[in-house]
Design an enzyme around this catalytic site. Structure first.
Site, PDB file in Angstrom:
ATOM      1  N   ARG A  84     -30.211 -18.877  26.067  1.00 29.02           N
ATOM      2  CA  ARG A  84     -31.315 -18.996  25.123  1.00 29.02           C
ATOM      3  C   ARG A  84     -30.847 -19.817  23.921  1.00 29.02           C
ATOM      4  O   ARG A  84     -29.909 -19.427  23.232  1.00 29.02           O
ATOM      5  CB  ARG A  84     -31.743 -17.596  24.653  1.00 29.02           C
ATOM      6  CG  ARG A  84     -33.138 -17.506  23.987  1.00 29.02           C
ATOM      7  CD  ARG A  84     -33.319 -18.171  22.646  1.00 29.02           C
ATOM      8  NE  ARG A  84     -32.479 -17.701  21.582  1.00 29.02           N
ATOM      9  CZ  ARG A  84     -32.850 -16.808  20.661  1.00 29.02           C
ATOM     10  NH1 ARG A  84     -34.036 -16.251  20.675  1.00 29.02           N
ATOM     11  NH2 ARG A  84     -32.009 -16.484  19.692  1.00 29.02           N
ATOM     12  N   HIS A 107     -37.150 -21.411  15.613  1.00 32.60           N
ATOM     13  CA  HIS A 107     -36.184 -20.401  15.151  1.00 32.60           C
ATOM     14  C   HIS A 107     -35.852 -20.702  13.691  1.00 32.60           C
ATOM     15  O   HIS A 107     -34.704 -20.943  13.338  1.00 32.60           O
ATOM     16  CB  HIS A 107     -34.935 -20.411  16.030  1.00 32.60           C
ATOM     17  CG  HIS A 107     -34.114 -19.159  15.926  1.00 32.60           C
ATOM     18  ND1 HIS A 107     -33.709 -18.429  17.022  1.00 32.60           N
ATOM     19  CD2 HIS A 107     -33.632 -18.482  14.846  1.00 32.60           C
ATOM     20  CE1 HIS A 107     -33.008 -17.383  16.635  1.00 32.60           C
ATOM     21  NE2 HIS A 107     -32.946 -17.392  15.310  1.00 32.60           N
ATOM     22  N   GLU A 115     -38.576 -13.915  16.165  1.00 32.85           N
ATOM     23  CA  GLU A 115     -38.711 -12.906  15.103  1.00 32.85           C
ATOM     24  C   GLU A 115     -39.722 -13.319  14.029  1.00 32.85           C
ATOM     25  O   GLU A 115     -39.362 -13.478  12.847  1.00 32.85           O
ATOM     26  CB  GLU A 115     -37.348 -12.616  14.477  1.00 32.85           C
ATOM     27  CG  GLU A 115     -36.341 -12.056  15.474  1.00 32.85           C
ATOM     28  CD  GLU A 115     -34.973 -11.765  14.861  1.00 32.85           C
ATOM     29  OE1 GLU A 115     -34.751 -12.147  13.693  1.00 32.85           O
ATOM     30  OE2 GLU A 115     -34.137 -11.147  15.539  1.00 32.85           O
ATOM     31  N   ASN A 149     -35.531  -8.776  20.099  1.00 30.25           N
ATOM     32  CA  ASN A 149     -34.155  -8.720  19.601  1.00 30.25           C
ATOM     33  C   ASN A 149     -33.949  -7.369  18.944  1.00 30.25           C
ATOM     34  O   ASN A 149     -34.819  -6.885  18.222  1.00 30.25           O
ATOM     35  CB  ASN A 149     -33.896  -9.804  18.548  1.00 30.25           C
ATOM     36  CG  ASN A 149     -34.183 -11.209  19.060  1.00 30.25           C
ATOM     37  OD1 ASN A 149     -34.219 -11.437  20.266  1.00 30.25           O
ATOM     38  ND2 ASN A 149     -34.396 -12.139  18.144  1.00 30.25           N
ATOM     39  N   TYR A 194     -30.729  -4.622  17.220  1.00 26.41           N
ATOM     40  CA  TYR A 194     -29.326  -4.453  16.840  1.00 26.41           C
ATOM     41  C   TYR A 194     -28.965  -3.017  16.477  1.00 26.41           C
ATOM     42  O   TYR A 194     -27.821  -2.616  16.658  1.00 26.41           O
ATOM     43  CB  TYR A 194     -28.997  -5.363  15.648  1.00 26.41           C
ATOM     44  CG  TYR A 194     -29.047  -6.826  15.990  1.00 26.41           C
ATOM     45  CD1 TYR A 194     -27.902  -7.499  16.412  1.00 26.41           C
ATOM     46  CD2 TYR A 194     -30.238  -7.544  15.919  1.00 26.41           C
ATOM     47  CE1 TYR A 194     -27.938  -8.845  16.753  1.00 26.41           C
ATOM     48  CE2 TYR A 194     -30.284  -8.887  16.256  1.00 26.41           C
ATOM     49  CZ  TYR A 194     -29.138  -9.532  16.673  1.00 26.41           C
ATOM     50  OH  TYR A 194     -29.173 -10.859  17.018  1.00 26.41           O
ATOM     51  N   GLU A 206     -31.759 -10.843  22.118  1.00 20.92           N
ATOM     52  CA  GLU A 206     -30.590 -10.794  21.236  1.00 20.92           C
ATOM     53  C   GLU A 206     -30.134  -9.350  21.089  1.00 20.92           C
ATOM     54  O   GLU A 206     -30.950  -8.462  20.830  1.00 20.92           O
ATOM     55  CB  GLU A 206     -30.901 -11.342  19.836  1.00 20.92           C
ATOM     56  CG  GLU A 206     -31.117 -12.826  19.746  1.00 20.92           C
ATOM     57  CD  GLU A 206     -31.382 -13.280  18.302  1.00 20.92           C
ATOM     58  OE1 GLU A 206     -31.006 -12.526  17.375  1.00 20.92           O
ATOM     59  OE2 GLU A 206     -31.962 -14.351  18.118  1.00 20.92           O
TER      60      GLU A 206
END
Length: 1909
Positions: free
Chosen positions: A978, A1023, A1068, A1210, A1212, A1278
């Site tokens: 990606r 992005h 995002e 994504n 985290y 991600e």
């Protein structure tokens, strides 16, 4: 070959078909085709020139056919051509390999081609398949056997016949057979050949029996010669005899090899007698030197055809098309002279020897090139190597492996040489590149290079430590097995060298290669290697560069063994080596070849020798002599006649005659030895580095030396560039000449040549990574090899570069660097960084040489996703809270055990693994080649905006490093990549009126490179790097940008969409809206938190929808891709799961974060109701006329709804959410949510405060998306973690993160049914992390941002992730599979306690004080100031204790005696009879219950009276202990038969007298006390043992020993020698049996004491609970302690299950390992496991599933140790019978099988479920196999109902979120464990610099040294 020669060949071949009247035979085929390349390219029919897998073109262009083809075909017909060869493209006709999908356009194209042929009166010869099989076919037939391929091919053939058969009368099933066979997905060559034969025969049957007997003529294109191995050729010949109508033959004639050609032609005719022959390809090679006599090759070919009476029916005339018009004119005048021509040819053939004067091979080759001009010599050839050419890379064992004395390896001569100080700067190969521990690292690099071969050597002394098969080192064998297996898994063929200079020192001590007995030893070693590895290794090298061994090892003495004897030893050694080689070759040939089908050869090194003065015949002869002394010395015996070259023998004879003494002693081969040696090689391995100028030497020198014996002098041309090594000059053209010489002198076309060593060293200074010298070297040398192949017809089949890694280079140590990868030898991690040469060589491999022009881009890349997902369903708006609240109901009540249980399994085959990046973060080139500025360019150029004022101006320089980035992706084995496209790089102004072709070319280059390596691009359109020009007009706050973004996206779809099948519109968008326009932290720095985020999100949603519809309307039908946004998400865990307001708040948080964009797209086109409600109400409360959340019209809602094909996100971390009433002012998106966001401080930290790893949150998040959005196809785009470290090569934290997060994703997929399709790690490499700059490092590859080259070094996490990808998940390791079976008969099952922990009665009946009494009564020593005053009151409850033991069904009970209860002051002055009577009664009760007492004399509770006089520090205690022991032996010994002297002396010494965390609580800063105490403990044990042995054993017949406690130690990084050493040190030093080694401050035993201590055991008593990860810790010199002496720090793996004790992680695998270690370390003593168990904290739970899991797993590991490893385990003891005082932690940690309610004065005991479970294991004596049916031992007994008033404790069990009966829970536990055995060997997230020595209650302190990463 000139025109005349070609003409003659053409006429003579055609003449073979002439009838008696001199006319052509009526049916003779003259065949042309396929299309010339230039015409094919214009017609877009590249299949007609290239093998199918290289086809790159688009479809046929009909208008060109109409104009071009008829003209071309008519010209051919005029020349007399009758047939035209057409190559069908299987892969394009049938894209899926079968007829389920047919490309009609391609069918039409080929019908038009055939019609054009017919119109020109040409017939088609149709070749169904040439070259490698299509990848779709290979995938379908892999693992399904030869029949699967046959059926698929016949289906394709049948389709082709029906489509084209009416225009075809000659068919060829296959052409380029070697390539076809090689590409089939079957492991065995025989199976591949059978598949091809079956496919052909199936077509033959279909053509003649099913379709039509007259369906045309069919054959298969065979090769004449050794193109296929003999077994394959023979199998094909036998299989195809009855299924060809004629024989199609590819003929190659190599000039100068007439005999060989004739022989092969005769063999061919013998097989295919009476068959018509069509010469489908005819080539004459290497005939440049035959120009003077062109009739000689012609005569050879013609005579061979005539003699064998071959009947030719046709010939391929492509070679002669350029000359055919001349030929036809000539034919009219010469046909009547045919017989005259033949006569002349015969005459010339017979007298050719007279015509050509005899010349040596050297003279022939030298003269061939002598007249070359410099420009001609150095001209570059743009071409590629033949298909099937093997590219490789090499290493040698002693250069890279290290681990010189690890795991039983013996010493080699290089080890001794290095340790003797004979190497530069006293360097050694002790660690070298640490490859012994870094197998997976080296494989990683190889996958990046992508060679076909890896040449490495086996260390003889690693397998046979003493050089003979009397001792075989299994761990060394395991190392090579793993390496070979990983190579095979990576499709890299191992080429194994048996001897690469590192002779076992044990054999050198016997004379080494000077002692002929070594031959048998070498044969034995080779035999072992063939038998052990030969099933996978098909290429063997016996000796690597034996000249170096003989010359440098025994001639000059520069190498070990350092013997300087060039006149005798050197020749003797060579003689021995040649015979050893020959015997090994015959061994393989006779014993293994028929089964293993491999090849054996040797690698000889040679310079090229050029005469210093070309006009001097003396120098010419000297140059030849030099070659014969260097190369011929070994090559001539093997490849020519079994003897040394005549030149060498004559020269040595001449030297000896000239001198009064014998200068050189050349041994003589007997005739038998000549026969033995001759022909003992299947290939010629050649090492070549440089060239020499040679002149004749000065005769008369009688001092033996290499040059004086050979009578030559060596020189170099000063113009030749010098390498870092004095002996290497760069002379590329020498390689071509040497190859021609080898071919002429030794191999011809019979034996292939493998260039097995070629490279150049660089120095260890300067730029170590940008090695342009090596790049240039490879560029030139490889091209010279190409010239030899293409221009000189030399049969070179492989090129192997030296070396994979920088390594130990013999006498020069590490000062010379040969590696394509830099190794930092100053770093104990030995990090490996690709150099420029690695990228260059990888490119050469990929292109198979130097193609003249780049091939076009692929029009048919591998599809990323299998079928395109269906359109999203219509979903209603979300409720408040949403129905996804079931996720919290399902998971939030999980216990930690249920939540954290590690799960094993794999993902589906089509799962997409990848890595991610983004343009601004990696590309750099911020203003390069016309790129426009982005908002991030401008933002970062303002000081203060970014941490350290970092910018993305250069970043990782990926704009200039496409090859380097693809290299990393190949190494990972990534399925996708990606990346994002930079809008201003393509449209510098943001608009389509400014297109930057350089930017487009960059992305094309990247995408093409990805496709070429089967990596699917996932392309993000936006992005965050908006063109600044568009920001200047309002950016995402203006509706105008929707059209502009659509225009940009449209261009990308149109330009890249033929190859890109996965598009992401926005990355995002929620972050763009909030951080860019709300907080203003990101550009464009708009700080408007209440309005702008909603407005921007509104526009982004509409822009996304527009782009989606553009793709849907314009491109989807032709491109077949998918498109979606990618949202930022984080899991929201309610602070109080039982509070509905917190549940609603958590859901609201997710709706504001995710639903903001996902709800409109994936549900109903509108914002979530909770957002509209909250923002609307708050806007009204804020006195606003309308909601700050914009309204989507009905039309907009319909337009937006469903505009995604998949769900990408994504993530985290996780957050803890609770409801909060927030401020109304200022207006803010954050406040609108009305939530409070926190984190748990116990969660591990990372580089970013809001990125704490919380793996279990991912599973819950995936489930929430499943429930909320209808279980769409999900891609995690991600996921990763950052570290704040400039260098984190050994990145344990990242491995932990991936290990746990990927496992949670696996659970979601396998257990919960989440439709997860892919996972991408963030990120490929360290990069620019936005406002944090380069400080947080997220990469799998480290980037050195201080180096302008931006080198990329793989971190340990990259290697780990590559393993995950290779395994497609986390499969259960074989060693962790559950083993069913029983323990040995009479196995002892026990449970343990200790006096102070359970007895109480601390002052009862005259008991004296113990050190624990005083310690417990000292404030703050024990948790909650608990004491053992009462404990479990066992002193008064013998009957209760024994009843529990009987219920458990144990055969033994281990308890300890309180020294101070029997001897109150510690001495025998007074014996407390009441205390002694307690133990007598207990023992009697046990014996009455048939329970054997196991009695511990000392379990830490020393009488305080003895402590008052120094305790264990006073050596008088040794005698006191002996006296105490004697009392017990006398009084109890007639009933006690199992004694333990000391329990865990390590803890007494270290915790009690070092850290002070156990009684007597002494903290010692001198570092001496623990050693003194340990010293006395060992002596006390020995005295007690001798007392029993000498006085009581004969009468009492018992056993006595000591109990050692030990964790198992795994290296924190198992790929690092330093960590491995730390683990070894940990095990040795923690074990008191090993404390006789000298440590600082350690008291020394006298010799008599040593003798008295040695052997004082009857068994090995082991207490074991857990495993630690260890690494080296260098303490300050001022720190004097046991820990600093040991130099080890420990951490644990976050994936290991927790327990109630911080120090105790559940690691069953370590139990088996420590048991096996004891067996190996101490010669397999009888072992009794004397303690093993697990703790818990908190309120009582009857169903202690975690403890049942612990016992099941650990006891099963003990069973494996017995059954699989042969460990002599005699008994197992569970800790503990009941909850008790766990030393310094008091009663908080509970280990008991029985619960004790300490809050009740009656101290009731209740069995936990684990008590029954343990009794069941005892009852079954192990684990009966459920597959054999119900076992009687598992019959249910009446339930034991706990009396504790816990509601429902006995009736209902909460197990993994389900309410089950205890019986069903037990069954469920069995099922769970059978599926998933826990205890995976883990890696590390954290390491504490001062690890808290948290002593397990009675085992160790709470404070243990550690180190934080």
């Amino acid at each position: 070959m000139d025109l005349f020669c070609k003409t003659v060949i053409y006429f003579l071949l055609v003449s073979l078909s002439l009838g008696t009247d001199g006319e052509f035979s009526q049916n003779f085929l003259t065949m042309a085709g396929p299309l010339p390349s230039e015409l094919a390219e214009r017609l877009c029919l590249q299949e007609q020139v290239l093998p199918e897998e290289q086809q790159q073109g688009s479809l046929f262009q009909a208008d060109l056919v109409a104009s071009e083809l008829p003209r071309h075909f008519s010209w051919l017909r005029e020349l007399g051509v009758t047939h035209y060869k057409v190559l069908l493209p299987w892969a394009r006709l049938l894209p899926k390999g079968n007829t389920t999908e047919v490309d009609g356009a391609v069918v039409t194209c080929y019908r038009q081609l055939l019609e054009a042929l017919a119109a020109a009166e040409l017939r088609a010869v149709l070749v169904l398949h040439q070259g490698r099989v299509p990848s779709a076919v290979a995938m379908q037939t892999s693992g399904r056997g030869a029949r699967a391929f046959s059926e698929l091919f016949v289906e394709y053939a049948d389709f082709s016949f029906r489509a084209f058969g009416h225009r075809v009368d000659v068919w060829l099933s296959f052409s380029d057979l070697p390539e076809v066979i090689q590409s089939l997905p079957y492991a065995e060559p025989q199976e591949r050949v059978q598949a091809v034969a079956a496919a052909h025969k199936g077509f033959y049957a279909m053509l003649h029996e099913i379709v039509s007997p007259a369906g045309g003529k069919l054959s298969i294109a065979l090769e004449m010669g050794d193109v296929l191995d003999s077994a394959s050729s023979e199998l094909l010949s036998v299989s195809l005899q009855d299924s060809v109508d004629f024989v199609s033959l590819n003929v190659q004639y190599h000039c100068g090899n007439e005999t060989y050609f004739y022989k092969k032609w005769s063999e061919f005719q013998n097989v295919w007698k009476d068959k018509d022959i069509l010469v489908s390809s005819l080539k004459a090679l290497g005939c440049a030197s035959m120009a003077e006599n062109p009739f000689i090759p012609v005569a050879t070919i013609v005579k061979a055809f005539i003699k064998e009476e071959a009947h030719m029916i046709g010939c391929d005339i492509n070679e002669f098309l350029d000359y055919l018009p001349h030929v036809l004119r000539y034919y009219k005048n010469t046909v009547i002279a045919y017989n005259t021509v033949i006569s002349e040819i015969n005459t010339l053939q017979e007298t050719s020897d007279a015509v050509l004067a005899p010349r040596s091979s050297y003279q022939t080759v030298w003269e061939m090139f002598a007249e070359q001009s410099e420009s001609e010599r150095d001209s570059f050839l743009q071409d590629v190597f033949p298909s099937g050419f093997l590219w490789g890379i090499s290493t040698g064992a002693f250069n890279i492996e290290g681990a010189w004395a690890e795991d039983g390896k013996g010493e080699s001569i290089w080890d001794q040489f290095g340790h003797g100080g004979h190497v530069h700067m006293n360097q050694t190969a002790d660690v070298a590149c640490d490859s012994y521990y870094k197998t997976s690292y080296d494989i990683y690099l190889l996958k990046g290079l992508h060679p076909q071969l890896y040449k490495f050597s086996v260390s003889w002394s690693r397998i046979f430590p003493a050089g003979t098969n009397k001792t075989i080192n299994s761990k060394g064998v395991d190392y090579y097995n793993r390496l070979i297996d990983l190579l095979c898994d990576s499709n890299i063929e191992p080429m194994v060298t048996l001897f690469h200079w590192d002779l076992p020192q044990a054999l050198q001590a016997l004379g080494g290669w000077q002692n002929e007995s070594i031959i048998d030893a070498f044969v034995s070693y080779a035999d072992f290697c063939f038998s052990t590895f030969g099933d996978r290794v098909k290429l063997w090298v016996t000796f690597h560069e034996p000249w170096v061994i003989s010359y440098a090892g025994y001639g000059t003495g520069e190498h070990p063994p350092g013997i300087t004897d060039p006149g005798a030893a050197s020749y003797k050694v060579a003689h021995t080596i040649l015979k050893a080689h020959a015997k090994v070759w015959h061994l393989y040939n006779d014993k293994y070849r028929s089964r293993q089908l491999g090849k054996v050869g040797l690698v000889l090194n040679s310079d090229w020798a050029e005469p210093k003065t070309p006009s001097s015949s003396e120098d010419v002869r000297a140059a030849e002599r030099y070659l014969q002394f260097m190369l011929g010395w070994f090559a001539h015996p093997v490849f020519v006649n079994g003897d040394y070259p005549d030149i060498l023998k004559a020269q040595i004879q001449e030297v000896n005659q000239q001198c009064s003494t014998t200068v050189a002693q050349l041994p003589v081969f007997t005739e038998e030895e000549k026969t033995l040696v001759k022909g003992t090689a299947d290939f010629f391995g050649l090492s070549h580095y440089t060239s020499r100028l040679v002149s004749a030497g000065a005769n008369g020198t009688c001092v033996p030396s290499y040059e004086s014996i050979g009578n030559f002098s060596l020189h170099v041309d000063p113009s030749w560039p010098q390498a870092a090594s004095s002996w290497i000059h760069v002379v590329p053209w020498g390689l071509r000449r040497l190859l021609k010489f080898v071919s002429q002198e030794y191999t011809g076309s019979k034996i292939p040549i493998y260039i097995a060593g070629n490279g150049v060293p660089t120095a260890d200074t300067g730029d170590l990574l940008n090695d342009t010298l090596r790049v240039d070297y490879f560029y030139q040398y490889i091209d010279e090899a190409l010239k030899a192949v293409k221009l000189d017809a030399v049969d070179v089949e492989s090129y192997i570069a030296r070396s994979l890694l920088d390594g130990f280079e013999g006498p020069v140590g590490y000062s010379l660097k040969f590696g394509l990868h830099h190794v930092n030898f100053e770093d104990s991690n030995r990090p490996r960084t690709p150099k420029a040469s690695a990228y260059f060589y990888s490119s050469v491999i990929e292109k198979n040489g130097f193609p003249s022009q780049a091939l076009g881009r692929s029009s048919a890349p591998v599809m990323f996703d299998q079928p395109v997902p269906p359109k999203l369903p219509n979903l209603p708006a979300s409720e408040v809270p949403s129905k996804a609240k079931v996720v919290w109901q399902k998971f939030s009540s999980q216990t930690a055990f249920e939540r954290d249980m590690y799960f094993y399994g794999t993902f589906p085959e089509d799962f997409s693994w990848g890595v991610s990046s983004s343009s601004y973060q990696i590309e750099g080139g911020w203003d390069a080649d016309g790129k426009g500025p982005s908002i991030w360019d401008n933002f970062t150029h303002v000081p203060g905006n970014v941490n350290n004022n970092d910018t993305g101006d250069i970043a990782c320089d990926s704009y200039n490093k496409v090859e380097a980035d693809i290299y990393m992706l190949k190494a990972l084995g990534a399925k996708n990549y990606r990346f994002s496209v930079s809008w201003p790089r393509i449209f510098p102004t943001g608009r389509n009126n400014s297109i930057n072709s350089h930017g487009v070319a960059y992305y094309n280059r990247l995408i093409d490179g990805l496709i070429a390596n089967n990596i699917s691009p996932i392309v993000t359109l936006y992005h965050w790097d908006l063109p600044q020009t568009l920001q200047d007009i309002g950016g995402w706050e203006t509706e105008e940008i929707i059209d502009l973004f659509d225009s940009f996206a449209d261009f990308c779809f149109q330009t890249f969409g033929d190859r890109v099948k996965f598009w992401i519109t926005f990355n995002e968008p929620n972050i763009i809206a909030w951080l860019g326009y709300g907080e203003g932290l990101f550009p464009p720095n708009v700080k408007d938190p209440g309005d702008a985020p909603y407005k921007v999100a509104h526009i982004i949603l509409k822009a996304h929808a527009r782009v989606y519809h553009t793709y849907d309307d314009k491109y989807r039908a032709t491109q077949g891709g998918i498109i979606a946004p990618c949202l930022f998400t984080t899991w929201a865990e309610p602070e109080t799961p039982s509070d509905p307001r917190d549940i609603e708040a958590a859901d609201r948080y997710l709706q504001f974060l995710v639903g903001w964009f996902a709800h409109p797209i994936y549900k109903n086109g509108d914002y979530p109701d909770v957002m509209k409600w909250k923002v609307g109400n708050r806007s009204e409360l804020q006195n606003l006329p309308a909601s700050r959340l914009p309204v989507l019209t009905a039309e907009e809602r319909e337009y937006i709804r469903g505009t995604a094909d998949v769900f990408c996100f994504n993530t985290y971390s996780s957050k803890i959410i609770s409801h909060s009433t927030t401020r109304l002012s200022p207006f803010s998106y954050n406040y609108d949510q009305e939530v409070s966001v926190t984190v748990d401080s116990s969660w591990p930290s990372s580089a970013l405060p809001d990125h704490r790893p919380v793996a279990w949150g991912l599973r819950r998040l995936l489930n929430w998306i499943k429930e909320e959005y209808g279980n769409p196809s999900i891609y995690i785009i991600e996921n990763g973690v950052g570290a704040k470290s400039k260098s984190d090569i050994d990145d344990n934290a990242r491995i932990f993160y991936m290990k746990t997060y990927i496992d949670e994703a696996l659970k979601a997929y396998k257990v919960d049914g989440v439709n997860l399709k892919g996972y991408n790690a963030w990120s490929l490499m360290d990069n620019f992390e936005w406002v944090d700059g380069y400080e947080p490092r997220f990469g799998l590859h480290q980037i050195d941002f201080d180096n302008p080259n931006r080198p990329r070094t793989p971190k340990r996490s990259a290697v780990y992730y590559a393993e995950i990808i290779r395994n497609n998940g986390i499969p259960l390791p074989k060693e962790d599979e559950f083993l069913y079976g029983e323990f040995p008969e009479k196995f002892s099952w026990s449970v343990a306690t200790a006096a102070y922990q359970i007895e109480g009665g601390w002052r009862a009946d005259g008991k004296g004080l113990s050190i624990w009494d005083k310690y417990a009564h000292t404030p703050l020593r024990i948790g909650k100031d608990a004491t053992g005053d009462v404990a479990c009151d066992s002193y008064h409850r013998i009957e209760d204790d024994v009843e529990m033991l009987k219920s458990l069904k144990v055969s033994h009970y281990r308890f300890s005696i309180s020294w101070s209860r029997v001897l109150p002051d510690g001495t025998t002055r007074y014996i407390n009879e009441k205390g002694l009577n307690y133990y007598e009664r207990l023992i009697d009760a046990l014996l009455a219950a048939n329970i054997v007492p196991q009695v511990t004399l000392y379990h830490w509770d020393l009488p305080q009276a003895l402590q008052n006089v120094g305790g264990w520090r006073n050596d008088t205690i040794v005698q006191r202990f002996k006296e105490y022991a004697e009392v017990l032996f006398q009084r109890l010994g007639d009933k006690v038969k199992f004694w333990i002297t000391l329990n865990e002396p390590y803890n007494t010494a270290y915790l009690g007298h070092g850290t002070g965390t156990a009684a007597p609580g002494i903290t010692d800063l001198s570092g001496r006390f623990p050693y003194v105490v340990g010293h006395n403990l060992i002596k006390a044990h020995a005295e007690a043992w001798h007392l029993y042995n000498e006085t009581y054993r004969a009468r009492q017949g018992g056993l006595i020993s000591i109990t050692i406690n030990s964790d198992w130690a795994e290296p924190r990084n198992p790929h690092r020698q330093e960590d491995v050493d730390a683990a070894s040190r940990f095990m040795q030093v923690q074990n008191p049996w090993s404390q006789l080694s000298l440590l600082p401050r350690l008291p020394e035993f006298t010799e008599s004491e040593k003798q008295r201590i040695k052997g004082t055991y009857d068994y090995f008593g082991l207490n074991h609970y857990t495993t630690v990860l260890t690494y080296n810790m260098n303490y300050p010199t001022s720190v004097m302690s046991y820990d600093s002496d040991r130099g080890v720090a420990t951490v644990t793996d976050r994936s290991w299950l927790d327990s109630g004790s911080a120090w105790l992680k559940v690691t069953p695998f370590g139990f088996r390992k420590i048991l096996r270690w004891i067996k190996e370390e101490y010669n397999n003593p009888p072992i009794y496991v004397t303690e093993n168990g697990v703790s818990e904290r908190g309120t009582f739970e009857f169903n202690d599933t975690w403890r049942m899991h612990y016992y099941r797993s650990y006891i099963n590991e003990a069973l494996k140790a017995i059954v699989l490893d042969g460990v002599d385990i005699r008994g197992y003891t569970a800790w503990t019978l009941m909850d008790n005082l766990e030393w310094a932690v008091g009663y908080e940690e509970k280990f008991g099988l029985y619960y004790v309610n300490f809050s009740d004065p009656a101290l009731p005991r209740h069995p936990r479920a684990s008590a029954k479970y343990y009794s069941q294991i005892i009852n079954c004596n192990g684990f009966p196999d459920p597959a054999t049916g119900p076992h009687p031992c598992l019959e249910q007994e009446p339930e034991v109902t706990p009396t504790d008033p816990t509601p429902g404790a006995a009736d209902s069990v909460h197990f993994l979120g389900l309410d089950l009966t205890s019986q069903n829970a037990e069954i469920a536990l069995y099922v769970l464990f059978a599926l998933s055995a826990v205890g995976a060997l883990g890696l590390v997230l954290f390491a504490f610099k001062y690890r808290k020595l948290s002593k397990r209650s009675h085992k160790r302190s709470h404070i243990e040294l550690s180190s934080k990463m």
